[in-house]
Design a protein around this motif. Structure first.
Motif, PDB file in Angstrom:
ATOM      1  N   GLU A  79      38.257  45.923  53.318  1.00 53.13           N
ATOM      2  CA  GLU A  79      37.510  44.718  53.673  1.00 53.13           C
ATOM      3  C   GLU A  79      36.568  44.953  54.847  1.00 53.13           C
ATOM      4  N   ALA A  80      36.921  45.884  55.730  1.00 56.31           N
ATOM      5  CA  ALA A  80      36.124  46.117  56.940  1.00 56.31           C
ATOM      6  C   ALA A  80      34.733  46.651  56.629  1.00 56.31           C
ATOM      7  N   LYS A  81      34.564  47.213  55.440  1.00 55.03           N
ATOM      8  CA  LYS A  81      33.248  47.743  55.057  1.00 55.03           C
ATOM      9  C   LYS A  81      32.185  46.651  55.027  1.00 55.03           C
ATOM     10  N   SER A  82      32.611  45.397  54.828  1.00 55.82           N
ATOM     11  CA  SER A  82      31.653  44.293  54.762  1.00 55.82           C
ATOM     12  C   SER A  82      31.705  43.404  56.008  1.00 55.82           C
ATOM     13  N   LEU A  83      32.320  43.897  57.082  1.00 57.27           N
ATOM     14  CA  LEU A  83      32.410  43.097  58.308  1.00 57.27           C
ATOM     15  C   LEU A  83      31.050  42.893  58.977  1.00 57.27           C
ATOM     16  N   GLY A  84      30.163  43.872  58.824  1.00 66.10           N
ATOM     17  CA  GLY A  84      28.847  43.759  59.447  1.00 66.10           C
ATOM     18  C   GLY A  84      28.904  43.797  60.961  1.00 66.10           C
ATOM     19  N   LEU A  85      29.674  44.741  61.511  1.00 64.72           N
ATOM     20  CA  LEU A  85      29.784  44.851  62.966  1.00 64.72           C
ATOM     21  C   LEU A  85      28.404  45.122  63.576  1.00 64.72           C
ATOM     22  N   LYS A  86      28.087  44.401  64.649  1.00 64.17           N
ATOM     23  CA  LYS A  86      26.755  44.507  65.246  1.00 64.17           C
ATOM     24  C   LYS A  86      26.688  45.512  66.397  1.00 64.17           C
ATOM     25  N   HIS A  87      27.820  45.830  67.001  1.00 68.78           N
ATOM     26  CA  HIS A  87      27.796  46.730  68.160  1.00 68.78           C
ATOM     27  C   HIS A  87      28.841  47.844  68.058  1.00 68.78           C
ATOM     28  N   ALA A  88      30.081  47.451  67.794  1.00 69.43           N
ATOM     29  CA  ALA A  88      31.184  48.414  67.830  1.00 69.43           C
ATOM     30  C   ALA A  88      31.164  49.357  66.635  1.00 69.43           C
ATOM     31  N   LYS A  89      31.663  50.569  66.869  1.00 72.78           N
ATOM     32  CA  LYS A  89      31.883  51.533  65.792  1.00 72.78           C
ATOM     33  C   LYS A  89      33.352  51.432  65.370  1.00 72.78           C
ATOM     34  N   LEU A  90      33.580  51.394  64.081  1.00 75.90           N
ATOM     35  CA  LEU A  90      34.943  51.318  63.564  1.00 75.90           C
ATOM     36  C   LEU A  90      35.523  52.722  63.416  1.00 75.90           C
TER      37      LEU A  90
END
Length: 520
Positions: free
Chosen positions: A59-70
């Motif tokens: 699911e995290a693939k579609s989180l669209g994080l704007k700053h942090a790197k997963l």
């Protein structure tokens, strides 16, 4: 470019703490909030270790994080296994995160006694795994497990393991105080030694709190040259927890001038969010963000902060999203009363006989077992009554409770009878409840409702009991604190008696009374 980056491992290392559990949805919600706050790295978990983490990375693939790197977390390859054949390493790639963090053994004791392999093979495991992941385009962070114990036991071996990771292409070498037993001066000295020995690669720090030094050790590491801090929100983690990011981040930014996030004023909100999502209580005495972090109780302190806040506050509370709190107790002076009255919108003049009367009443009641620190509602009523502008909305004349236990399998019955007088009209009601206090609450509302229909919107939010003078056993005096709520507003009232039902009744009546006073 930041001189220190923040690596959050709440979703992985934090969940190893007792009482800290997150669903897959919880992890996604916290990840989004961490990203919005501005942390640089979010470690999501160990791909393939459990269904929850599998779901998270999908699911995290579609989180669209704007700053942090997963980051996905895992281990070096197994001993005597080709890295491309290790299924755990394959899963790290399949998580499709831009960052992969792996841990390996730095302590020779761990290599020979736990892994039961050779020093040479251990270094090859580190180097091969880092190189394999880097070749596939990942930013690789290497966590040197037990580094400080290993260094003190044999510095040459510990440094050789870091060199293996650096040779493999690691972007950052994170020195881990896995057992949490290293002291700050040792951390700083060893970090400086690592920087000199391997100057071309960034180093980070991962501390545990077993000696209550998790934060202090992280700060010491920064002084020693570390440019990444790993930790968890509110210090959750295995055993006594990890480095608490809600403490170390404001220390770096507000005390040391090292910017780590764009808006530190959101810190308290983030802390409470993680507590709420994980269904854990907020720690009242937490530095910076706790309820009591900027609370003042002693009269001399309150008098001073009234004139100059920084005389007893090391930072402005608002800089971390907190606020100043003035407590009222038997230790209070006039300044406590005046400030509290001002917050409540109650006019009081310094040196007036009313202030002295209120202060005397508080000290007398606290001597009987009352406590007004968490019962602002009862304090407000006390002030109104002492000032003479209080009109009782109803008279609570009588109450009676009963509890019947049947032997034929019939559920037990708890019943309360309440008699009140409103404007010379008497009202008698009976109600059943799930316990004595619940029955009293229902019966009281039922009696007053025909005269004040607005109380239908008031709800009981919390109920707490404290036994005073425990040596009296079941005859001990009891303090009851009841919190009530309406339209997002909450207030607390207190009752004290040798009888827990009477103490509850006092707090219940005051809770309804205060609501009606505020509605005038």
């Amino acid at each position: 470019m930041k001189s220190v980056t923040i690596y959050d491992t709440t979703l992985r290392d934090g969940t190893q703490g007792e009482g800290f559990q997150l669903s897959g949805l919880d992890k996604l919600r916290i990840a989004k909030r961490l990203d919005a706050f501005g942390v640089d790295y979010i470690e999501g978990g160990w791909p393939g270790s459990n269904p929850k983490d599998v779901e998270f990375f999908r699911e995290a693939k579609s989180l669209g994080l704007k700053h942090a790197k997963l980051a996905a977390f895992g281990s070096t390859r197994r001993a005597n296994t080709a890295v491309e054949d290790d299924p755990q390493v394959k899963l790290l790639l399949e998580a499709e995160t831009p960052v992969v963090t792996i841990f390996g053994k730095s302590w020779e004791l761990q290599v020979t006694q736990i892994l039961r392999t050779t020093v040479e093979e251990n270094q090859a495991m580190i180097r091969d795994t880092v190189a394999f992941l880097a070749k596939h385009g990942r930013e690789v962070i290497y966590d040197a497990e037990h580094f400080f114990d290993g260094y003190k036991d044999g510095a040459e071996h510990a440094l050789a393991t870091l060199k293996a990771a650096a040779d493999g292409g690691a972007a950052c070498l994170v020195l881990c105080d896995t057992n949490g037993g290293t002291l700050p001066h040792e951390i700083e000295e060893i970090c400086k030694a690592v920087r000199e020995h391997i100057p071309g690669t960034a180093i980070g720090i991962h501390t545990h709190n077993d000696c209550e030094l998790g934060v202090a050790n992280a700060v010491a590491a920064v002084r020693g040259g570390a440019s990444q801090i790993q930790g968890t929100i509110n210090g959750y983690g295995e055993r006594t927890g990890n480095c608490n990011l809600t403490s170390v981040m404001p220390i770096l930014q507000l005390k040391m001038g090292i910017e780590v996030v764009p808006n530190m004023a959101e810190l308290r909100s983030l802390s409470y969010f993680v507590d709420d999502v994980s269904n854990n209580p907020n720690f009242a005495r937490a530095p910076f963000i706790g309820r009591t972090a900027f609370a003042h109780k002693g009269g001399m302190h309150v008098n001073a902060v009234q004139k100059l806040a920084r005389s007893y506050e090391h930072i402005p509370p608002a800089s971390v999203g907190n606020e100043q709190a003035i407590l009222v107790s038997e230790l209070s002076g006039q300044s406590n009363i005046l400030l509290k009255a001002e917050q409540m919108g109650i006019p009081l003049e310094k040196g007036s006989p009313e202030v002295a009367a209120i202060l005397g009443k508080i000290k007398s009641l606290e001597n009987e077992g009352y406590s007004f620190e968490a019962a602002g509602g009862s304090l407000e009523l006390l002030m109104l009554r002492e000032l003479g502008n209080y009109k009782r909305p109803f008279e609570a004349n009588e109450y009676h409770t009963s509890f019947r236990q049947y032997r034929d399998g019939h559920p037990p019955v708890c019943e309360a009878t309440v008699k009140v007088t409103v404007n010379d009209e008497k009202e008698l009601t009976v109600a059943e409840g799930n316990g004595v206090v619940n029955a009293l609450d229902i019966a009281l509302r039922k009696a007053v409702l025909p005269f004040y229909p607005e109380i239908a919107e008031v709800s009981l939010v919390d109920y707490k009991v404290r036994i005073l003078d425990g040596h009296d056993a079941t005859a001990a005096k009891t303090r009851v604190l009841i919190s009530s709520g309406h339209a997002g507003d909450t207030w607390s009232t207190v009752g004290v008696s040798e009888n827990i039902i009477e103490a509850s009744w006092i707090a219940l009546v005051d809770g309804i009374d205060l609501f009606l006073q505020r509605r005038k």
